[in-house]
Design an enzyme around this catalytic site. Structure first.
Site, PDB file in Angstrom:
ATOM      1  N   GLU A  96      51.388  65.474  30.145  1.00  0.00           N
ATOM      2  CA  GLU A  96      52.332  66.262  30.958  1.00  0.00           C
ATOM      3  C   GLU A  96      52.154  67.757  30.745  1.00  0.00           C
ATOM      4  O   GLU A  96      52.502  68.558  31.594  1.00  0.00           O
ATOM      5  CB  GLU A  96      53.783  65.872  30.624  1.00  0.00           C
ATOM      6  N   HIS A 137      39.106  44.850  19.167  1.00  0.00           N
ATOM      7  CA  HIS A 137      38.837  43.578  19.842  1.00  0.00           C
ATOM      8  C   HIS A 137      39.137  43.649  21.333  1.00  0.00           C
ATOM      9  O   HIS A 137      39.144  42.630  22.019  1.00  0.00           O
ATOM     10  CB  HIS A 137      39.643  42.462  19.174  1.00  0.00           C
ATOM     11  N   LYS A 173      59.872  61.725  42.361  1.00  0.00           N
ATOM     12  CA  LYS A 173      61.347  61.650  42.326  1.00  0.00           C
ATOM     13  C   LYS A 173      61.915  61.915  43.715  1.00  0.00           C
ATOM     14  O   LYS A 173      62.846  61.243  44.166  1.00  0.00           O
ATOM     15  CB  LYS A 173      61.910  62.698  41.354  1.00  0.00           C
TER      16      LYS A 173
END
Ligand code: PA5
Length: 472
Positions: A326, A347, A462
């Protein structure tokens, strides 16, 4: 103050002739790194204090830099009335009255608290009996998503687990954290959990079971006023969400969990002193930025793998993913952060890291001392697994071999690594690490000309989400 064992940074694994950096490269950017440090410590702080902030630097949320020192000083001056003194009192009060606390928040308003819980508390904190938790409440996180089933399940659990019990075991509380006070995920969760709490304690008692951490004004502050809550905390002005872990945003949940918040802040302050005074070549913040920046620009390695060698550090990795992404992911630039927990992810990701695109640097975070004695594999009459020959080796030995073996394999293939060493996973090391990574992020922003503060790109989703919700 207990002696702080310093965090160290070793970048010898990146000083490789092919696909790496040289000491000469680092010497070549020393002046730029020092200038970036001066900007963070002098120019930014002066502009922040004076309020005269040039347009290209807005927002300038430089308030986090010296926050640990400020909070500690105020606490030493006034143990009861200072913010930290009050936080400790709230934590004690909740510990005495409830056995479960739901922390509502998202992004910078929750990732820090979770990272502190996973590093500084017992790995099975919530599963321990109350006495083994030191009378501290169990902690749950919500409001960090809009996942219907997880929210409903937590409400059901809180209701059923408290039902018919006397004393703290029969009660739960909410800590709601939102700097803006208007983030939809957190606001929706607050309304839902508040409704469930009200059924339990009654409207007139809600004020004793909710602690908000928010800005001086805003929707959440308004709700807190309406409910009559006086025990509440401010997200300070000039401290951005992802830089707020060492404000009330992280300290209040941490204190509720019984974490030594003073030790945490002292360690962060020690990192500030180190950052201010140590020369490039011995400065963990500047060296970390310098090496990672050079690998990105000179070797085209924008992917920064934070390879943590302890399960307890996974949430610190997620917190850092957000911090870096951010802060610097702007103007079509910025490194790409990725957290790996090893040996687990050897793994799942090691194949790509060993032989995939040469676009990565592995920044290891290594724990030098574990809390427990090494757990040996042991001898067994059933040796079909052929482990008797390793029977005296402990998980600590196996982890060390995995770290060294992985670094050797990367070295053999000219893949750069660095090692951040923590003396342990505890308040002292974690406080240093958090402050180091926040400082490194803003130093890098100043170095490359990207404002590390603010997150203008997050507004777009938003806007559309709210628009869609109101249309349908
Ligand atoms: O770093 C940030 O500022 C963000 O991640 C915020 O913390 C996040 O969006 C939550 O915002 P708020 O605390 O206003 O609810």
């Amino acid at each position: 103050m207990a002696k702080i064992k310093p965090l160290t940074f070793d970048y010898s694994g990146s000083l490789i002739p092919v696909n790496g950096v040289s000491q000469g490269d680092i010497d070549g950017i020393t002046a730029k790194l020092q200038a970036a440090r001066d900007e963070v410590l002098k120019v930014d702080l002066e502009q922040y204090a004076s309020g005269e902030i040039p347009a290209e630097k807005q927002p300038l949320d430089a308030g986090f830099t010296e926050m640990p020192e400020r909070i500690l000083e105020a606490y030493h001056d006034d143990r009861d009335g200072s913010e930290l003194g009050r936080i400790l009192k709230t934590a004690t009060r909740l510990g005495e009255t409830v056995d479960k606390v739901v922390v509502l928040g998202i992004g910078g308003s929750y990732m820090g608290a979770r990272a502190l819980m996973e590093t500084c508390c017992h790995p099975y904190f919530n599963e321990l009996p109350r006495e083994s938790r030191g009378g501290r409440p169990r902690i749950y996180f919500e409001g960090n998503n809009v996942d219907n089933d997880w929210s409903q399940s937590l409400i059901d659990f809180l209701e059923s687990d408290s039902s018919g019990k006397e004393g703290p075991e029969g009660n739960w509380a909410i800590v709601v954290i939102s700097k803006s006070g208007g983030t939809l995920e957190t606001a929706a969760a607050f309304r839902q959990f508040k409704a469930a709490l009200e059924k339990k304690v009654g409207a007139e008692n809600l004020k004793d079971f909710i602690v908000p951490v928010t800005g001086a004004s805003g929707k959440l502050a308004g709700l807190a006023d309406a409910i009559g809550i006086t025990d509440r905390y401010l997200v300070p002005d000039g401290v951005g969400g992802r830089f707020s872990i060492l404000s009330a945003v992280g300290l209040l949940p941490a204190a509720i969990m019984g974490i030594d918040v003073v030790a945490l802040l002292e360690a962060a302050a020690a990192m500030n002193t180190h950052f201010r005074t140590a020369a490039v070549g011995q400065n963990v913040v500047l060296d970390y930025v310098g090496v990672n920046h050079l690998l990105e620009t000179k070797q085209e390695m924008p992917t920064r793998v934070l390879s943590v060698w302890s399960k307890s550090l996974e949430s610190v990795g997620f917190w850092y993913d957000q911090l870096l992404a951010e802060s610097l992911g702007k103007d079509e630039r910025g490194a790409f952060p990725l957290t790996c927990v090893n040996s687990r992810d050897l793994h799942s990701r090691a194949q790509q890291h060993q032989e995939g695109a040469r676009d990565k640097v592995m920044n290891n975070v290594i724990v030098d001392a574990w809390r427990h004695e090494g757990l040996a594999i042991g001898q067994s009459e059933h040796d079909q697994d052929q482990l008797n020959e390793l029977g005296d080796k402990t998980l600590v030995d196996i982890m060390s071999a995995a770290i060294r073996g992985t670094n050797l394999a990367y070295r053999e293939d000219n893949r750069p690594t660095t090692d951040i060493h923590l003396a342990g996973v505890n308040e002292s090391s974690v406080g240093q690490l958090l402050q180091m990574l926040m400082l490194a992020t803003v130093v890098e922003g100043r170095l490359i000309g990207i404002n590390p503060y603010g997150q203008p790109g997050v507004e777009s989703y938003k806007k559309y989400m709210n628009q869609l919700l109101r249309e349908t």
